[in-house]
Scaffold this motif. Structure first.
Motif, PDB file in Angstrom:
ATOM      1  N   LYS A 146       0.842  -1.195   0.000  1.00 41.86           N
ATOM      2  CA  LYS A 146       0.000   0.000   0.000  1.00 41.86           C
ATOM      3  C   LYS A 146       0.880   1.250   0.000  1.00 41.86           C
ATOM      4  CE  LYS A 146      -3.897  -2.162   2.409  1.00 41.86           C
ATOM      5  NZ  LYS A 146      -4.827  -2.103   3.568  1.00 41.86           N
ATOM      6  N   GLU A 147       0.522   2.204  -0.860  1.00 47.20           N
ATOM      7  CA  GLU A 147       1.353   3.390  -0.999  1.00 47.20           C
ATOM      8  C   GLU A 147       1.405   4.186   0.298  1.00 47.20           C
ATOM      9  OE1 GLU A 147       2.264   6.936  -4.223  1.00 47.20           O
ATOM     10  OE2 GLU A 147       0.317   5.921  -4.270  1.00 47.20           O
ATOM     11  N   ILE A 148       2.581   4.715   0.611  1.00 44.87           N
ATOM     12  CA  ILE A 148       2.771   5.524   1.817  1.00 44.87           C
ATOM     13  C   ILE A 148       3.238   6.914   1.416  1.00 44.87           C
ATOM     14  CG2 ILE A 148       3.190   3.659   3.450  1.00 44.87           C
ATOM     15  CD1 ILE A 148       6.184   4.003   3.007  1.00 44.87           C
ATOM     16  N   ARG A 149       2.941   7.893   2.278  1.00 48.44           N
ATOM     17  CA  ARG A 149       3.341   9.274   2.056  1.00 48.44           C
ATOM     18  C   ARG A 149       3.856   9.868   3.359  1.00 48.44           C
ATOM     19  NH1 ARG A 149       4.432  10.965  -2.739  1.00 48.44           N
ATOM     20  NH2 ARG A 149       3.881  13.099  -2.188  1.00 48.44           N
ATOM     21  N   ILE A 150       4.674  10.882   3.202  1.00 55.32           N
ATOM     22  CA  ILE A 150       5.225  11.587   4.364  1.00 55.32           C
ATOM     23  C   ILE A 150       4.106  12.309   5.125  1.00 55.32           C
ATOM     24  CG2 ILE A 150       7.602  11.816   3.616  1.00 55.32           C
ATOM     25  CD1 ILE A 150       5.109  14.581   2.954  1.00 55.32           C
ATOM     26  N   SER A 151       4.414  12.761   6.340  1.00 57.68           N
ATOM     27  CA  SER A 151       3.426  13.426   7.185  1.00 57.68           C
ATOM     28  C   SER A 151       3.206  14.871   6.741  1.00 57.68           C
ATOM     29  CB  SER A 151       3.896  13.410   8.640  1.00 57.68           C
ATOM     30  OG  SER A 151       5.066  14.204   8.782  1.00 57.68           O
ATOM     31  N   ALA A 231       8.362   8.824  -1.143  1.00 62.03           N
ATOM     32  CA  ALA A 231       7.147   9.131  -0.388  1.00 62.03           C
ATOM     33  C   ALA A 231       6.859  10.623  -0.350  1.00 62.03           C
ATOM     34  CB  ALA A 231       7.265   8.586   1.038  1.00 62.03           C
ATOM     35  N   GLY A 232       7.708  11.413  -1.001  1.00 62.07           N
ATOM     36  CA  GLY A 232       7.473  12.842  -1.089  1.00 62.07           C
ATOM     37  C   GLY A 232       8.282  13.688  -0.142  1.00 62.07           C
ATOM     38  N   GLY A 233       9.251  13.088   0.551  1.00 60.89           N
ATOM     39  CA  GLY A 233      10.046  13.816   1.519  1.00 60.89           C
ATOM     40  C   GLY A 233      11.340  14.356   0.963  1.00 60.89           C
ATOM     41  N   ASP A 234      12.193  14.816   1.855  1.00 60.31           N
ATOM     42  CA  ASP A 234      13.464  15.429   1.489  1.00 60.31           C
ATOM     43  C   ASP A 234      14.579  14.703   2.226  1.00 60.31           C
ATOM     44  OD1 ASP A 234      15.258  17.140   0.329  1.00 60.31           O
ATOM     45  OD2 ASP A 234      14.540  18.951   1.333  1.00 60.31           O
ATOM     46  N   VAL A 235      15.684  14.446   1.539  1.00 56.21           N
ATOM     47  CA  VAL A 235      16.850  13.795   2.132  1.00 56.21           C
ATOM     48  C   VAL A 235      18.097  14.539   1.689  1.00 56.21           C
ATOM     49  CG1 VAL A 235      18.165  11.666   2.425  1.00 56.21           C
ATOM     50  CG2 VAL A 235      15.701  11.547   2.025  1.00 56.21           C
ATOM     51  N   THR A 236      18.886  15.004   2.663  1.00 58.67           N
ATOM     52  CA  THR A 236      20.148  15.686   2.387  1.00 58.67           C
ATOM     53  C   THR A 236      21.166  15.251   3.436  1.00 58.67           C
ATOM     54  OG1 THR A 236      19.721  17.588   3.833  1.00 58.67           O
ATOM     55  CG2 THR A 236      18.874  17.714   1.570  1.00 58.67           C
ATOM     56  N   ASP A 237      22.390  15.759   3.304  1.00 62.03           N
ATOM     57  CA  ASP A 237      23.267  15.667   4.454  1.00 62.03           C
ATOM     58  C   ASP A 237      22.870  16.786   5.428  1.00 62.03           C
ATOM     59  OD1 ASP A 237      24.501  18.055   3.637  1.00 62.03           O
ATOM     60  OD2 ASP A 237      26.270  17.062   2.833  1.00 62.03           O
ATOM     61  N   THR A 238      23.509  16.845   6.574  1.00 61.06           N
ATOM     62  CA  THR A 238      23.091  17.798   7.600  1.00 61.06           C
ATOM     63  C   THR A 238      23.478  19.231   7.262  1.00 61.06           C
ATOM     64  OG1 THR A 238      25.095  17.152   8.795  1.00 61.06           O
ATOM     65  CG2 THR A 238      23.006  16.183   9.526  1.00 61.06           C
ATOM     66  N   ALA A 239      24.245  19.426   6.178  1.00 64.67           N
ATOM     67  CA  ALA A 239      24.557  20.774   5.701  1.00 64.67           C
ATOM     68  C   ALA A 239      23.635  21.189   4.561  1.00 64.67           C
ATOM     69  CB  ALA A 239      26.010  20.844   5.253  1.00 64.67           C
ATOM     70  N   GLY A 240      22.739  20.290   4.148  1.00 65.06           N
ATOM     71  CA  GLY A 240      21.760  20.630   3.128  1.00 65.06           C
ATOM     72  C   GLY A 240      22.106  20.196   1.728  1.00 65.06           C
ATOM     73  N   HIS A 241      23.222  19.514   1.540  1.00 62.10           N
ATOM     74  CA  HIS A 241      23.582  19.008   0.212  1.00 62.10           C
ATOM     75  C   HIS A 241      22.797  17.734  -0.088  1.00 62.10           C
ATOM     76  CE1 HIS A 241      27.361  21.074   1.715  1.00 62.10           C
ATOM     77  NE2 HIS A 241      26.953  21.832   0.712  1.00 62.10           N
TER      78      HIS A 241
END
Length: 278
Positions: A146-151, A231-241
């Motif tokens: 079942k498809e999931i999405r971020i909060s 799922a529609g979220g964002d993933v970076t390193d902790t400096a934003g790259h």
């Protein structure tokens, strides 16, 4: 058989073994520190996964946790050695080994497939809850089909965050604690479940708003990062790259709170880049 289906089959087979052994006394070995444990079940799980993957794709290369010497330096070197691989599997046979050793029920199998160094398929399987998280690039993220999405939280005040405690590097652990001290009064609460892969899966499923942790490895992050992105979220390193396989200091969220999370870590000097190597 597709790469995703192959990963699903391998994860479920390994998960069955892990579930069977979870309540049994285990022979524990030590890796780089008392907090970084490895068991015979880790090794047996990775062997099962390798056999399954190579039976379908004998020409592919596998980067697995158990095939790498302990410590951040060895992990970085192992990843660098595999940078030229066109077809690369990144495997963590049990993410949350310390939890497994102590009988704390939060651990999983994590398998990712990268084509030309880009993760395009990922599977995280929680054998105790029988929860199978899957993702393919451009095709969405799913939990048991079942498809999931971020909060939908828009602010830190509404957010449930998660982090962890780096096992080997004392400096990274101290930096992470500074992040906790900064963020805990700003958000609803913070959890530390002991499995980076499951934390990422939970961000993808909307159970957590965000997750950050320092000094992790490719096998901790590869599958879960794809889940969050799909799922529609964002993933970076902790400096934003942007995320890639060399990222060790991770920040993942529903996207809405991402700039606030990064800013808080920066203000706390808790990004992991202060006097540290990426």
């Amino acid at each position: 058989m597709s790469t995703l289906n192959t990963a699903v089959q391998a994860a479920k087979e390994a998960g069955k073994l892990i579930r069977q052994k979870a309540a049994v006394a285990k022979q524990v070995q030590y890796k780089s520190s008392a907090q970084d444990l490895v068991t015979e079940v880790d090794q047996a799980s990775e062997a099962m996964i390798r056999k399954q993957l190579l039976s379908q794709y004998p020409e592919h290369v596998i980067l697995g946790e158990e095939g790498v010497e302990p410590g951040a330096k060895a992990s970085k070197e192992a990843l660098e050695e595999h940078r030229g691989c066109e077809h690369l599997w990144i495997v963590d046979p049990i993410d949350g080994t310390t939890n497994f050793v102590h009988g704390f029920p939060m651990f999983c199998v994590s398998i990712a497939y990268a084509y030309n160094q880009e993760v395009v398929a990922g599977v995280i399987y929680d054998p105790l809850r029988d929860e199978l998280f899957t993702a393919e690039k451009g095709k969405g993220a799913f939990l048991n089909g079942k498809e999931i999405r971020i909060s939908n939280e828009k602010t830190l005040e509404e957010s449930l965050l998660a982090t962890g405690f780096p096992a080997g590097d004392k400096e990274a652990r101290q930096r992470n604690l500074e992040g906790i001290l900064k963020l805990s009064p700003l958000c609803r609460n913070i959890r530390a479940g002991g499995s980076a892969a499951l934390h990422l899966a939970y961000v993808a499923a909307g159970r957590l708003t965000g997750f950050w942790e320092l000094d992790l490895n490719a096998w901790d992050l590869a599958a879960g990062s794809l889940l969050v992105l799909e799922a529609g979220g964002d993933v970076t390193d902790t400096a934003g790259h942007g995320y890639d396989l060399v990222v060790r200091h991770i920040s993942a969220s529903n996207g809405h709170i991402h700039p606030f999370l990064l800013n808080a870590l920066k203000e706390a000097q808790a990004t992991g880049f202060e006097n540290m190597v990426k």
